[in-house]
Motif scaffolding. Structure first.
Motif, mmCIF file in Angstrom:
data_model
loop_
_atom_site.group_PDB
_atom_site.id
_atom_site.type_symbol
_atom_site.label_atom_id
_atom_site.label_comp_id
_atom_site.label_asym_id
_atom_site.label_seq_id
_atom_site.Cartn_x
_atom_site.Cartn_y
_atom_site.Cartn_z
ATOM 1 N N TRP A 148 71.653 7.740 -52.744
ATOM 2 C CA TRP A 148 70.505 7.110 -52.073
ATOM 3 C C TRP A 148 69.295 8.025 -51.959
ATOM 4 C CZ3 TRP A 148 70.916 2.066 -52.100
ATOM 5 C CH2 TRP A 148 72.189 1.548 -52.325
ATOM 6 N N HIS A 149 69.269 9.118 -52.756
ATOM 7 C CA HIS A 149 68.080 9.995 -52.782
ATOM 8 C C HIS A 149 68.233 10.975 -53.938
ATOM 9 C CE1 HIS A 149 64.985 12.626 -50.492
ATOM 10 N NE2 HIS A 149 65.171 13.181 -51.686
ATOM 11 N N ILE A 150 67.485 10.764 -55.000
ATOM 12 C CA ILE A 150 67.579 11.712 -56.125
ATOM 13 C C ILE A 150 66.223 11.835 -56.827
ATOM 14 C CG2 ILE A 150 68.272 10.006 -57.890
ATOM 15 C CD1 ILE A 150 70.234 12.190 -58.935
ATOM 16 N N ALA A 194 59.854 2.526 -49.943
ATOM 17 C CA ALA A 194 58.645 3.338 -50.116
ATOM 18 C C ALA A 194 58.832 4.624 -49.342
ATOM 19 C CB ALA A 194 57.408 2.590 -49.644
ATOM 20 N N LYS A 195 58.255 5.698 -49.895
ATOM 21 C CA LYS A 195 58.550 7.037 -49.397
ATOM 22 C C LYS A 195 57.342 7.673 -48.731
ATOM 23 C CE LYS A 195 60.804 10.912 -49.072
ATOM 24 N NZ LYS A 195 61.757 11.683 -49.831
ATOM 25 N N LEU A 196 57.581 8.183 -47.531
ATOM 26 C CA LEU A 196 56.545 8.917 -46.803
ATOM 27 C C LEU A 196 56.747 10.413 -47.003
ATOM 28 C CD1 LEU A 196 54.384 9.566 -44.647
ATOM 29 C CD2 LEU A 196 56.140 9.154 -42.906
ATOM 30 N N TYR A 197 55.794 11.038 -47.694
ATOM 31 C CA TYR A 197 55.717 12.500 -47.750
ATOM 32 C C TYR A 197 54.513 12.910 -46.918
ATOM 33 C CZ TYR A 197 58.759 12.461 -51.912
ATOM 34 O OH TYR A 197 59.809 12.291 -52.790
ATOM 35 N N PRO A 198 54.719 13.553 -45.784
ATOM 36 C CA PRO A 198 53.543 14.120 -45.116
ATOM 37 C C PRO A 198 52.868 15.077 -46.102
ATOM 38 C CG PRO A 198 55.493 14.233 -43.700
ATOM 39 C CD PRO A 198 55.972 13.829 -45.054
ATOM 40 N N ALA A 242 54.134 18.700 -47.349
ATOM 41 C CA ALA A 242 55.445 19.038 -46.777
ATOM 42 C C ALA A 242 56.419 19.600 -47.801
ATOM 43 C CB ALA A 242 56.061 17.809 -46.105
ATOM 44 N N THR A 243 56.290 19.196 -49.084
ATOM 45 C CA THR A 243 57.327 19.581 -50.042
ATOM 46 C C THR A 243 56.793 19.492 -51.471
ATOM 47 O OG1 THR A 243 59.653 19.158 -50.653
ATOM 48 C CG2 THR A 243 58.313 17.231 -50.148
ATOM 49 N N THR A 244 57.672 19.629 -52.451
ATOM 50 C CA THR A 244 57.290 19.585 -53.865
ATOM 51 C C THR A 244 56.512 18.299 -54.183
ATOM 52 O OG1 THR A 244 59.316 20.806 -54.378
ATOM 53 C CG2 THR A 244 58.210 19.706 -56.220
ATOM 54 N N VAL A 257 61.790 8.753 -45.374
ATOM 55 C CA VAL A 257 60.925 9.768 -44.770
ATOM 56 C C VAL A 257 61.377 11.179 -45.109
ATOM 57 C CG1 VAL A 257 59.999 10.624 -42.589
ATOM 58 C CG2 VAL A 257 60.566 8.211 -42.809
ATOM 59 N N HIS A 258 60.442 11.981 -45.633
ATOM 60 C CA HIS A 258 60.634 13.434 -45.629
ATOM 61 C C HIS A 258 60.132 13.891 -44.265
ATOM 62 C CE1 HIS A 258 60.917 17.565 -47.376
ATOM 63 N NE2 HIS A 258 60.205 17.761 -46.280
ATOM 64 N N GLY A 259 61.044 14.175 -43.359
ATOM 65 C CA GLY A 259 60.666 14.371 -41.960
ATOM 66 C C GLY A 259 60.405 15.810 -41.594
ATOM 67 N N GLU A 304 65.467 11.153 -44.464
ATOM 68 C CA GLU A 304 66.145 11.692 -45.641
ATOM 69 C C GLU A 304 66.576 13.146 -45.438
ATOM 70 O OE1 GLU A 304 66.795 9.952 -48.442
ATOM 71 O OE2 GLU A 304 65.789 8.121 -47.779
ATOM 72 N N HIS A 305 67.629 13.510 -46.162
ATOM 73 C CA HIS A 305 68.142 14.892 -46.207
ATOM 74 C C HIS A 305 68.034 15.601 -44.860
ATOM 75 C CE1 HIS A 305 63.873 15.654 -46.761
ATOM 76 N NE2 HIS A 305 63.869 15.592 -48.070
ATOM 77 N N ILE A 306 68.726 15.075 -43.837
ATOM 78 C CA ILE A 306 68.646 15.691 -42.512
ATOM 79 C C ILE A 306 69.353 17.051 -42.507
ATOM 80 C CG2 ILE A 306 68.296 13.562 -41.200
ATOM 81 C CD1 ILE A 306 71.276 13.704 -40.434
ATOM 82 N N CYS A 323 65.560 25.111 -50.598
ATOM 83 C CA CYS A 323 65.210 23.696 -50.724
ATOM 84 C C CYS A 323 64.479 23.326 -49.442
ATOM 85 C CB CYS A 323 66.464 22.849 -50.869
ATOM 86 S SG CYS A 323 67.502 22.922 -49.399
ATOM 87 N N LEU A 324 63.898 22.147 -49.438
ATOM 88 C CA LEU A 324 63.260 21.649 -48.218
ATOM 89 C C LEU A 324 63.885 20.318 -47.826
ATOM 90 C CD1 LEU A 324 59.586 22.645 -49.021
ATOM 91 C CD2 LEU A 324 61.050 23.594 -47.212
ATOM 92 N N PRO A 325 64.110 20.038 -46.551
ATOM 93 C CA PRO A 325 63.996 21.011 -45.475
ATOM 94 C C PRO A 325 64.955 22.195 -45.693
ATOM 95 C CG PRO A 325 64.213 18.780 -44.597
ATOM 96 C CD PRO A 325 64.481 18.694 -46.057
HETATM 97 ZN ZN LIG Z 1 62.079 15.689 -49.188
#
Ligand SMILES: [Zn+2]
Ligand SMILES: NC(=O)N[C@@H](CC(=O)O)C(=O)O
Ligand SMILES: [Zn+2]
Length: 346
Positions: free
Chosen positions: A13-15, A99-103, A106-108, A136-138, A174-176, A219-221
């Protein structure tokens, strides 16, 4: 001790599959085990609308091995310019699932991300109406916030308010990486869930920083202290349907990671389910792996569970030290190490 493990076929569910030449490696790797995967849209330029998602989907499908039925579940990258209409069109396409939220920052490849949540309120309102999950990339991005606190600060300062404003919106954190995130998700409504990576279950920041800096764990987080790793293992093996599999497999070339300014991301897709099996086994929780890997994800997304299965056997094997990836080799997660579980190839 079990030596053989049969699971309903899992989904990821995330790649990150990346694009063009990289698809020749990433697509066969994910399709080896997973039936479906949520495809992250952080290409350069990002996948911002239905037309871009359609052509990316075609490039992925063209890279499938013969006879593979792998289905890429496409997503959109939210920007300050994403309108309600873009969301409605995506929903209408039938092949865009989230749909994906990238602040921003925040990341790549998050430079085109959202600079303030208010900018996407109309998009979120539309997503809430049509039942499209927000991924969400939180992490907050302010310079003054310590990198190890960025996930908790995002939850406290942004996510709680967002969920209060859009109580019917489905949200996947995502990816907690923290005990704080597991607590938050557990206390939230059943519209809120989380993915957990194999690397955050297997490792903590000591693996990355003790005895020399190990860029392949960056990696992030970012990996947190071991107490957080334990909380993630508790969550993943709890049997709670709010927590499900998302590898966040994210290849970067060896030279881009082994660098004075190394990129964030771990490549785990070549052995994803084997790595999760390793983590669950450490907790004596192999009986909890199937639901985490194969039930809870489709249930949350309102998709049918898969019908066929995969089998793993306890048969130690050594992870290659490097993967070819065309001209720019990638170092896989756990390169050169021994994993206990091996997939029985059909
Ligand atoms: Zn992320
Ligand atoms: N996880 C990472 O460290 N990197 C991801 C982006 C992301 O998922 O945040 C990437 O695209 O490389
Ligand atoms: Zn990711």
């Amino acid at each position: 001790m079990t030596d053989r493990l049969t699971l309903l076929r899992p989904d990821d569910w995330h790649i990150h599959l990346r694009d063009n030449a990289a698809l020749q490696n990433t697509v066969p790797d994910v399709a080896r085990v997973f039936s479906r995967a949520i495809i992250m849209p952080n290409l350069v330029p990002p996948v911002r609308d239905t037309a871009a998602a359609k052509s990316y989907q075609e490039r992925i499908l063209n890279a499938r091995p013969q006879h593979s039925n792998f289905i890429p579940l496409m997503t959109l990258y939210l920007t300050d310019q994403t309108t309600a209409q873009i969301i409605h069109q995506a929903k209408g396409s039938g092949f865009i699932y989230a749909a994906k939220l990238y602040p921003a920052g925040a990341t790549t490849n998050s430079d085109s991300g959202v600079t303030a949540l208010e900018h996407i309120y109309p998009a979120l309102e539309a997503m809430s109406e049509v039942g499209m999950p927000l991924l969400v990339h939180g992490e907050v991005t302010h310079n003054e916030v310590d990198i190890f606190d960025r996930e908790k600060r995002f939850i406290d300062e942004q996510l709680i308010g967002l969920i209060a404003r859009f109580p019917n919106l489905k949200v996947v954190l995502e990816h907690i990486t923290t005990a704080d995130a597991t607590k938050f998700v557990l206390a939230a409504s059943d519209k809120v869930a989380a993915t957990i990576t194999a690397h955050h279950l297997l490792f903590n920041r000591n693996h990355m920083l003790v005895g020399g800096i190990k860029p392949h764990f960056y990696c992030l987080p970012i990996l947190k202290r071991n107490t957080h790793q334990e909380a993630l293992l508790d969550a993943a093996t709890s049997g709670n349907p709010k927590f499900f599999l998302g590898t966040d497999s994210a290849p970067h070339a060896q030279h881009a990671k082994e660098n004075a300014c190394g990129c964030a991301g771990c490549y785990s897709a070549f052995a994803a389910i084997e790595l999760y099996a390793q983590a669950f086994e450490q907790r004596n929780a192999l009986d909890k792996l199937e639901a985490f890997a194969s039930h809870f994800g489709p249930d949350f997304y309102d998709l049918p569970r898969n019908q066929d299965s995969i089998t793993l056997v306890r048969e130690p094997w050594q992870v290659p030290s490097q993967l070819p990836f065309g001209e720019h080799p990638v170092i896989p997660l756990c390169a050169g190490e021994t994993l206990n579980w091996r997939l029985v190839e059909a």
